[in-house]
Scaffold this motif. Structure first.
Motif, PDB file in Angstrom:
ATOM      1  N   VAL A   1       0.841  -1.202   0.000  1.00  0.00           N
ATOM      2  CA  VAL A   1       0.000   0.000   0.000  1.00  0.00           C
ATOM      3  C   VAL A   1       0.879   1.257   0.000  1.00  0.00           C
ATOM      4  CG1 VAL A   1      -1.906  -1.151   1.223  1.00  0.00           C
ATOM      5  CG2 VAL A   1      -0.281   0.231   2.520  1.00  0.00           C
ATOM      6  N   ASP A   2       0.273   2.388  -0.368  1.00  0.00           N
ATOM      7  CA  ASP A   2       1.023   3.647  -0.440  1.00  0.00           C
ATOM      8  C   ASP A   2       1.317   4.175   0.968  1.00  0.00           C
ATOM      9  OD1 ASP A   2       0.982   3.584  -3.167  1.00  0.00           O
ATOM     10  OD2 ASP A   2      -0.882   4.763  -3.315  1.00  0.00           O
TER      11      ASP A   2
ATOM     12  N   ASP B   1       0.692   6.964   2.372  1.00  0.00           N
ATOM     13  CA  ASP B   1      -0.381   7.660   3.090  1.00  0.00           C
ATOM     14  C   ASP B   1      -1.493   6.715   3.570  1.00  0.00           C
ATOM     15  OD1 ASP B   1      -1.257   7.112   0.561  1.00  0.00           O
ATOM     16  OD2 ASP B   1      -2.323   9.012   0.297  1.00  0.00           O
ATOM     17  N   GLN B   2      -1.399   5.434   3.227  1.00  0.00           N
ATOM     18  CA  GLN B   2      -2.416   4.466   3.632  1.00  0.00           C
ATOM     19  C   GLN B   2      -1.945   3.555   4.761  1.00  0.00           C
ATOM     20  OE1 GLN B   2      -5.587   4.051   2.132  1.00  0.00           O
ATOM     21  NE2 GLN B   2      -5.018   6.064   1.334  1.00  0.00           N
TER      22      GLN B   2
ATOM     23  N   SER C   1      -3.416   2.707   8.273  1.00  0.00           N
ATOM     24  CA  SER C   1      -4.764   2.138   8.423  1.00  0.00           C
ATOM     25  C   SER C   1      -4.738   0.622   8.561  1.00  0.00           C
ATOM     26  CB  SER C   1      -5.621   2.468   7.196  1.00  0.00           C
ATOM     27  OG  SER C   1      -5.654   3.829   6.955  1.00  0.00           O
ATOM     28  N   TYR C   2      -3.531   0.030   8.527  1.00  0.00           N
ATOM     29  CA  TYR C   2      -3.440  -1.431   8.416  1.00  0.00           C
ATOM     30  C   TYR C   2      -2.529  -2.047   9.472  1.00  0.00           C
ATOM     31  CZ  TYR C   2      -5.409  -0.792   3.747  1.00  0.00           C
ATOM     32  OH  TYR C   2      -6.224  -0.479   2.692  1.00  0.00           O
TER      33      TYR C   2
ATOM     34  N   ASP D   1     -11.779  -2.049  -0.369  1.00  0.00           N
ATOM     35  CA  ASP D   1     -12.025  -1.744   1.041  1.00  0.00           C
ATOM     36  C   ASP D   1     -13.471  -1.263   1.171  1.00  0.00           C
ATOM     37  OD1 ASP D   1     -12.197  -0.826   3.591  1.00  0.00           O
ATOM     38  OD2 ASP D   1     -10.835   0.883   3.295  1.00  0.00           O
TER      39      ASP D   1
ATOM     40  N   SER E   1     -14.964   1.528   3.491  1.00  0.00           N
ATOM     41  CA  SER E   1     -15.025   2.950   3.151  1.00  0.00           C
ATOM     42  C   SER E   1     -16.080   3.127   2.063  1.00  0.00           C
ATOM     43  CB  SER E   1     -13.666   3.445   2.644  1.00  0.00           C
ATOM     44  OG  SER E   1     -13.479   3.093   1.285  1.00  0.00           O
TER      45      SER E   1
END
Ligand code: G1P
Length: 268
Positions: free
Chosen positions: A119-120, A122-123, A126-127, A212, A215
């Motif tokens: 994932v990038d 900025d993500q 969240s994980y 996801d 969201s």
């Protein structure tokens, strides 16, 4: 899960979600109605969701104390065998279902396995994130896992998605796991304990596209992509999308002070 060979299902659910239970039960009135109307194709779709009596259990999590707590709620039913966890807001579109891919890989490794994807930056917070020990392409062994780290603390960009195959030890550890990030009992923390003490945690880079659906944007993307793949809907829906995209494109050009015709002549 069924494609992966799983025969027993446990839903960890909560107040106000009893529609879930009915969804997987018999629907005799509906079936009778469909039979009378000769709608055998729709009947077939219904049958595909049929699970034998006793094959599904529903457990209530009375307080939202975290994913780890939700899984631990099922400990009496799971007892002492490996089990899979699926977070249904993570939807994966793949030719071979994600969990099936993982079960096949797990036959070789055993231990604990989590579905992972890149994932990038900025993500990443969240994980759950893997601390990679050995990267063997599709398979990655993990030194540990960190739940929702800051970008600075993230040990890699390899994020856990909602597909797990876990050992009974994780289930036992969960019952002693203290609240972690967000004050919640984290599944990641219990898996991390096995990574540290048993060195048997693997990430699996699955093949497929993950949405996801927790969201709103992800839910919409999944809806659009799945609709486009439906034989009876795809063409009509694709036309709608193209028209909408065309209109949005024209609006965008207008607000940028450009005329559609100018750009069209350049082929854009
Ligand atoms: C949960 C897990 C997290 C994982 C994520 C995948 O977080 O705690 O480790 O990466 O699912 O979707 P949640 O999305 O419930 O906050």
């Amino acid at each position: 899960a069924r494609a992966a060979g799983i025969k027993e299902f446990i839903f960890v659910t909560s107040r106000g979600k009893s529609a879930l239970e009915d969804y997987f039960d018999n629907a005799p009135e509906l079936e009778k109605n469909l039979r009378q109307k000769g709608k055998t194709d729709v009947l077939e779709i219904l049958r595909a969701t049929d699970v034998e009596s006793g094959g599904i259990a529903y457990i209530r999590q009375k307080k939202a104390l975290g994913l780890g707590h939700a899984v631990a709620c099922a400990h009496r039913l799971i007892a002492n065998e490996p089990f899979a966890v699926l977070l249904p807001d993570d939807v994966v579109a793949a030719d071979k279902p994600c969990l099936q891919q993982m079960v096949e890989a797990w036959e070789e490794t055993r231990g604990n396995m989590v579905g992972v994807m890149q994932v990038d930056d900025d993500q990443i917070s969240s994980y759950g994130v893997l601390d990679v020990k050995d990267d063997m392409n599709r398979l990655v062994s993990a030194r540990g896992l960190v739940e929702k780290p800051s970008l600075a603390d993230a040990p890699s960009r390899l994020a856990v998605i909602g597909r797990y195959i876990l050992t009974p030890r994780v289930l036992r550890d969960l019952r002693n796991t203290q609240p972690g990030v967000g004050g919640e009992i984290q599944l990641t923390d219990a898996i991390n304990q096995s990574a540290i003490e048993e060195d048997n945690v693997y990430g699996y880079r699955f093949e497929g596209k993950r949405y996801d659906c927790g969201s709103k944007a992800g839910f919409l993307e999944a809806t659009v992509d799945f609709a486009l793949k439906r034989p009876e809907l795809g063409d009509q829906f694709a036309r709608f999308i193209r028209l909408t995209a065309g209109r949005l494109g024209a609006d965008e050009l207008k607000s940028a002070g450009l005329k559609t015709a100018t750009l069209k002549s350049t082929g854009s």
